[in-house]
Design a protein around this motif. Structure first.
Motif, mmCIF file in Angstrom:
data_model
loop_
_atom_site.group_PDB
_atom_site.id
_atom_site.type_symbol
_atom_site.label_atom_id
_atom_site.label_comp_id
_atom_site.label_asym_id
_atom_site.label_seq_id
_atom_site.Cartn_x
_atom_site.Cartn_y
_atom_site.Cartn_z
ATOM 1 N N SER A 134 -3.921 2.685 7.227
ATOM 2 C CA SER A 134 -2.662 2.014 6.861
ATOM 3 C C SER A 134 -1.489 2.966 7.115
ATOM 4 O O SER A 134 -1.679 4.170 7.254
ATOM 5 C CB SER A 134 -2.676 1.611 5.386
ATOM 6 O OG SER A 134 -2.435 2.734 4.594
ATOM 7 N N PHE A 135 -0.321 2.381 7.192
ATOM 8 C CA PHE A 135 0.854 3.237 7.401
ATOM 9 C C PHE A 135 1.031 4.223 6.266
ATOM 10 O O PHE A 135 1.406 5.369 6.479
ATOM 11 C CB PHE A 135 2.113 2.378 7.565
ATOM 12 C CG PHE A 135 2.367 1.995 8.981
ATOM 13 C CD1 PHE A 135 2.794 2.964 9.885
ATOM 14 C CD2 PHE A 135 2.182 0.700 9.430
ATOM 15 C CE1 PHE A 135 3.032 2.627 11.206
ATOM 16 C CE2 PHE A 135 2.419 0.364 10.749
ATOM 17 C CZ PHE A 135 2.836 1.330 11.645
ATOM 18 N N ALA A 136 0.747 3.759 5.043
ATOM 19 C CA ALA A 136 0.915 4.638 3.889
ATOM 20 C C ALA A 136 0.087 5.894 4.066
ATOM 21 O O ALA A 136 0.523 6.990 3.733
ATOM 22 C CB ALA A 136 0.516 3.913 2.619
ATOM 23 N N ARG A 139 7.603 18.842 5.503
ATOM 24 C CA ARG A 139 8.166 19.764 4.505
ATOM 25 C C ARG A 139 7.598 21.172 4.654
ATOM 26 O O ARG A 139 8.264 22.139 4.369
ATOM 27 C CB ARG A 139 7.913 19.224 3.100
ATOM 28 C CG ARG A 139 9.176 18.586 2.540
ATOM 29 C CD ARG A 139 8.986 18.170 1.118
ATOM 30 N NE ARG A 139 8.587 16.759 1.045
ATOM 31 C CZ ARG A 139 7.896 16.254 0.038
ATOM 32 N NH1 ARG A 139 7.515 17.018 -0.948
ATOM 33 N NH2 ARG A 139 7.601 14.987 0.031
ATOM 34 N N ASN A 178 7.831 9.474 -4.639
ATOM 35 C CA ASN A 178 8.750 10.308 -3.907
ATOM 36 C C ASN A 178 10.189 10.079 -4.351
ATOM 37 O O ASN A 178 10.926 11.003 -4.673
ATOM 38 C CB ASN A 178 8.617 9.947 -2.428
ATOM 39 C CG ASN A 178 8.866 11.162 -1.563
ATOM 40 O OD1 ASN A 178 9.322 12.171 -2.087
ATOM 41 N ND2 ASN A 178 8.566 11.070 -0.293
ATOM 42 N N THR A 221 2.367 9.725 4.193
ATOM 43 C CA THR A 221 2.341 10.762 3.165
ATOM 44 C C THR A 221 1.989 12.129 3.768
ATOM 45 O O THR A 221 2.744 13.085 3.567
ATOM 46 C CB THR A 221 1.380 10.370 2.033
ATOM 47 O OG1 THR A 221 1.582 8.996 1.743
ATOM 48 C CG2 THR A 221 1.598 11.199 0.798
ATOM 49 N N SER A 270 3.314 5.717 -3.048
ATOM 50 C CA SER A 270 3.741 7.046 -2.596
ATOM 51 C C SER A 270 5.255 7.087 -2.403
ATOM 52 O O SER A 270 5.905 8.065 -2.760
ATOM 53 C CB SER A 270 3.009 7.431 -1.315
ATOM 54 O OG SER A 270 3.395 6.553 -0.276
ATOM 55 N N LYS A 273 0.833 -1.207 0.000
ATOM 56 C CA LYS A 273 0.000 0.000 0.000
ATOM 57 C C LYS A 273 0.866 1.254 0.000
ATOM 58 O O LYS A 273 0.526 2.259 -0.611
ATOM 59 C CB LYS A 273 -0.897 0.004 1.248
ATOM 60 C CG LYS A 273 -2.247 -0.626 1.007
ATOM 61 C CD LYS A 273 -3.112 -0.396 2.233
ATOM 62 C CE LYS A 273 -4.114 -1.512 2.384
ATOM 63 N NZ LYS A 273 -4.650 -1.563 3.749
ATOM 64 N N ALA A 274 1.980 1.188 0.680
ATOM 65 C CA ALA A 274 2.823 2.378 0.797
ATOM 66 C C ALA A 274 3.680 2.602 -0.439
ATOM 67 O O ALA A 274 4.191 3.685 -0.663
ATOM 68 C CB ALA A 274 3.714 2.239 2.023
#
Lengths: 869, 111
Positions: free
Chosen positions: B40-42, B53, A66, B46, A62, A58-59
């Motif tokens: 979820s970790f995602a 930033r 990046n 993000t 992204s 899932k990660a």
């Protein structure tokens, strides 16, 4: 639950590691692992693993976006800096790129060539199951002599005796015969005749006609498209009649596409085997008539080794039927695909190549590339002071060592790719030249390019990594604090590695120079060696026309009327290549004495014309009528081999016959009737004046053109349809050493390229040193140093390197050339002059290369170099 | 003014709520508990990265821990400008919500 099993799935972990920067990776994988362990305790390792994977996947999007984003930004920056550096230091970029481009071009060319050589005969559909039958002959001193020619009855015996052999074909080759279609006459250098199964074994593509029936009928003929065009132009060749030697009609029954040049035989004209056998009087049941090639197609599941072992019993059977000589033979199989690289016997259908030759040139090309890589390494590290600020700054804003190293590796790969583009242009330009040397028609077309593309890319990557690795390692090691304090903080020590590499470059160059000199020396030796026969002003004609051959004495008489013509002789062989061989035999030969001997058919004038000396007895003479059918001349080597058995007038059996065919009337002084690769062997000559094909005409050196014209006109009178072709014996003689001449020119070209690239590098280094030492030179001059002292100061190191390189190169070159010279039975010695000359040349070239820079630096006005202080 | 997304707002508030113990795992657990959904970790990394930033959160490296395979925890702390942006967000939301009749909210809320 053990600790080890608590580790998260390593592949997922690896993915994370690849995608994320170091710190990010520690945080994120740490988080995941923490939860993972918890989950594993609670709901089992399997569920935890699934969870870990799900989270990672899932990660991924992204993370991926990046990482690509940042990489792209940095990549753009690296490219920009690389490009700016190339443009800013034009001279150095030129040296690097030229060197690499030439090195790569050499490699690409050699690769194209090697690829071509390896592709021989692979296009045949059944290539893996086609074998050529060859013979291994052992008798007396002759041990394991390989012969690739076989006799006509072998093929039927194989077909009937071995069910695992699917097809058998006999192939013969003849040459220099007249083919006519209506009023057009062509002299064909060679043509083939074969059993019709040739089309079942080998893959031919027929553009006209049916391959199953094309050679079925007697007097049929299959030709290639280029032959069809030569004879018939645009007409349809099928059904047309071609006449052989103005006697026999052949009807064209098939047209094949021209065979690929990567074939160990290229047949343009194929005729039925039995038709030609009838015309040329070939005895189809003679097991001793070894003048043909036998190919078989083996059943895919059959073992070639098992087949080979069965041949012995077959031969024994025919031995009992009276072919007693078969006892010294053993048959073996040559796989079709190995013929071009591994078969090197007499009478090959085309010139095959030694694998060692491929390896030799591959190595040389590779070494040249290595020299170019060294240039790159040396120049980049030597000039690293120009990049110190950049490296320092990058490190201060957070680049770690790996990134700097990656940047420099990337830069060298970029340079290598750029050089590759140029090298492709170079290959396009120089491939025709290479083709002439290698006697091939290589082309850099789409297909061959795509085939070698992976290798080229690996090569470029290799160049990038080799050339870039040291700079990357070296430059990334700088301490940013020292670097940014100013160049004084870091001492650019004179790199020992750099010097070592220069010495290495020069060693390779010197080896190549040495080899060139030695090959030249040997060729000079061959050209001037006393061969034992005369080579000057002898014109050679080949009498193809059998009618004219029968009227030889009339022809000779006619020719002799011209005072410019001194002597005429006919023979089957020329004195530099007497090919037929047999065994010495006579009625009282002791059992067990086996002496192989070469045999040549000549006429009465041969010995005189070629100035061969008679040391015992007498020459053939017309005064002895018995000479016509019963006189033999042997050479000294044969006499020595016979030892005590020899006496003048001894009985002698022709073609190894046990009965006496006549007497030995004289002994000739040894002459080199084979190439200088081989020692002089026993030889006998006998008279057979009316059938010989070769006519040697000794002329006065006076008016050669007119004499040749006269010979031409006379020949036309005797055989009007045959084109008049002549060669000078000297040219024929030199052709035998063509390979050596080609090797000489190729090696000298490689030597030139190698030394050129090495010099480019030295030039770059010299320019750099001069630049670095501008101030030192200025101060020295102010203090009273002369120009010559400064030149000495600047070239001293280089001279030292080259001398050292010589010391390394000499033993290698000496050993290599010693090995090469062993190919010749008669050879020069490696003289001290070769050593000194190669050293001197290398030194001169090196010093000359740097002299411009050195003198410029030494002659500069010290005011200019010191005034900014 | 830099705007905050819904997820960013949630994360900032959670970090504030957790105080000193806010790091990836605890943030995710707290949010999942509060919203009743599995995050979820995602979906937290993000926004966290964006917040970092923008300068609204600060990352602080902790000590390596054995339960993380010897890797450190990275703690998050909301910076003053992060707090400022939360305040601004709440003000603008209050402005947006102001004037909406209570009846609508109540009737929908009961359903």
């Amino acid at each position: 639950m053990t600790k080890a099993r608590l580790k998260p799935p390593w592949i997922a972990d690896l993915i994370l590691k690849a995608l994320l920067a170091e710190e990010e990776y520690f945080e994120k994988s740490g988080d995941l692992e923490e939860v993972y362990r918890c989950l594993a305790e609670k709901s089992g390792i399997f569920r935890a693993k699934i969870w870990y994977w799900a989270q990672t996947l899932k990660a991924m999007p992204s993370f991926l976006i990046n990482s690509i984003y940042w990489r792209h930004i940095m990549f753009k920056n690296y490219m920009q800096i690389a490009w700016r550096n190339l443009k800013r230091h034009k001279a150095y970029s030129f040296i690097n790129i030229t060197g690499l481009a030439i090195g790569l071009a050499c490699c690409v060319m050699i690769m194209l060539w090697i690829q071509h050589e390896l592709s021989y005969d692979r296009y045949h559909q059944h290539a893996d199951h086609i074998y050529r039958i060859a013979r291994d002959i052992t008798e007396g001193t002759l041990q394991g002599h390989k012969a690739i020619t076989t006799s006509p009855p072998l093929a039927p015996a194989l077909r009937d005796g071995f069910p695992e052999i699917v097809e058998v074909t006999r192939i013969g080759r003849r040459g220099d015969r007249l083919f006519s279609y209506e009023q057009n006459h062509f002299l064909e250098r060679d043509f083939f005749f074969a059993d019709d199964s040739i089309f079942k074994i080998f893959t031919f593509s027929f553009s006209k006609g049916d391959k199953t029936t094309a050679l079925n009928t007697p007097n049929s003929l299959v030709i290639s498209e280029s032959i069809a065009e030569k004879y018939f132009g645009n007409e349809d060749p099928l059904g047309k009649t071609i006449i052989l030697d103005e006697k026999t009609d052949f009807v064209v029954t098939g047209v094949i596409k021209d065979m690929p040049s990567a074939s160990h035989f290229v047949a343009d004209i194929i005729m039925p085997f039995e038709t030609i056998a009838k015309i040329d009087g070939i005895n189809l049941s003679n097991w001793g008539w070894n003048g043909f090639y036998t190919y078989i197609l083996l059943r895919p599941d059959a073992s070639p080794d098992a087949l080979e072992s069965k041949f012995k019993t077959m031969l024994q059977e025919y031995q009992r039927q009276g072919f007693y000589f078969l006892r010294r033979e053993r048959l073996f199989l040559q796989p079709l695909k190995s013929i071009h690289l591994h078969s090197h016997s007499m009478g090959e259908l085309s010139s095959n190549i030694h694998v060692s030759t491929l390896i030799l040139f591959g190595t040389i090309a590779f070494l040249i590339l290595l020299i170019a890589c060294i240039n790159y390494m040396n120049l980049v590290t030597a000039r690293s002071s120009f990049r110190l600020r950049e490296i320092g700054t990058r490190k201060v804003v957070g680049a770690h060592r790996g990134q700097i190293a990656k940047q420099f590796l990337g830069e060298s790969i970029f340079t290598a790719l750029f050089s590759l583009a140029i090298s492709i242009i170079l290959v396009e330009l120089f491939l025709p030249v290479f083709n002439r040397f290698a006697d091939r028609q290589l082309a850099l077309d789409g297909v061959s390019f795509i085939q070698i593309l992976p290798v080229i890319l690996i090569l470029v990557l290799f160049v990038g990594l080799i050339a870039g690795s040291y700079p990357a390692f070296y430059l990334s090691s700088f301490n940013p604090i020292n670097v940014l304090k100013g160049t004084t903080g870091i001492r650019l020590k004179r790199s020992r590695l750099r010097n070592t590499l220069v010495v290495f470059q020069f060693s390779i160059s010197i080896i190549l120079i040495f080899a060139t000199l030695q090959v030249k020396d040997q060729l000079h030796f061959i050209r001037n060696k006393e061969m034992g026969y005369d080579r000057n002003h002898i014109v050679i004609l080949t009498m193809i026309d059998s009618e004219a051959r029968k009227r030889q004495s009339a022809l000779k008489k006619e020719l002799k009327r011209n005072p410019e013509i001194l002597n005429i002789s006919s023979s089957q062989f020329l004195p530099n290549d007497v090919g037929s061989s047999t065994w010495i035999n006579w009625p009282t030969k002791p059992e067990g004495l086996v002496i192989p001997i070469h045999a040549g058919e000549v006429d009465y004038d041969f010995i005189d014309l070629y100035g061969i000396e008679i040391v015992q007895g007498r020459n053939f003479s017309r005064e002895f009528s018995s000479d016509r059918n019963g006189a033999f001349l042997i050479n000294e080597s044969a006499m020595k081999a016979l030892g005590p058995e020899f006496h003048l007038g001894m009985d002698f059996g022709h073609w190894g016959s046990p009965e006496s065919s006549g007497k030995v009337v004289g002994v000739m002084k040894d002459f080199h009737f084979l190439s200088l690769h081989e020692e002089i062997k026993p030889l006998y000559l006998f008279l057979n004046p009316d059938v010989n094909w070769r006519l040697s005409i000794k002329i006065r050196g006076g008016n050669i053109r007119e004499t040749l014209q006269f010979i031409g006109q006379t020949m036309k009178k005797f055989s009007p349809h045959y084109p008049f072709e002549y060669r000078f014996f000297d040219d024929v003689f030199n052709r035998a050493y063509q390979t050596e001449q080609k090797i000489e020119s190729i090696i000298s070209i490689f030597a030139l390229i190698a030394i050129f690239i090495a010099c480019l590098g030295v030039f770059g280094l010299a320019a750099f040193t001069a630049e670095q030492k501008t101030k030192e030179i200025g101060i020295r001059k102010v203090l009273g140093a002369s120009v010559s002292e400064i030149v000495y100061l600047l070239t001293r190191d280089l001279v030292r390197w080259v001398v050292l390189a010589n010391v390394i190169a000499w033993p290698v070159a000496f050993y290599a050339m010693l090995r090469w010279l062993q190919n010749f039975a008669y050879r020069t010695n490696i003289s001290a002059a070769t050593f000194i000359l190669s050293a001197f040349l290398a030194l001169c070239i090196a010093v000359l290369t740097v002299s411009f820079q050195t003198f410029k630096a030494a002659a500069a006005n010290p005011v200019d170099s010191l005034r900014y202080e | 003014m830099k705007t905050l997304s819904r997820a960013e707002e949630t994360i900032l508030l959670t970090i504030l709520k957790l105080g000193e113990g806010a790091y990836g795992v605890s943030i995710r657990e707290q949010i999942s508990k509060d919203t009743g959904q599995e995050w979820s970790f995602a979906s937290i990394y993000t926004p966290l990265d964006k917040l970092r930033r923008k300068g609204f959160v600060k990352k602080i490296k902790g000590h390596p821990l054995p339960e993380r395979g010897g890797k450190s925890r990275y703690f998050y702390e909301v910076t003053p400008s992060g707090i400022q942006s939360l305040i601004e967000l709440r003000e603008s939301q209050q402005k947006i919500w102001a004037g909406i009749p209570d009846i609508i909210l109540e009737s929908n809320g009961k359903k």
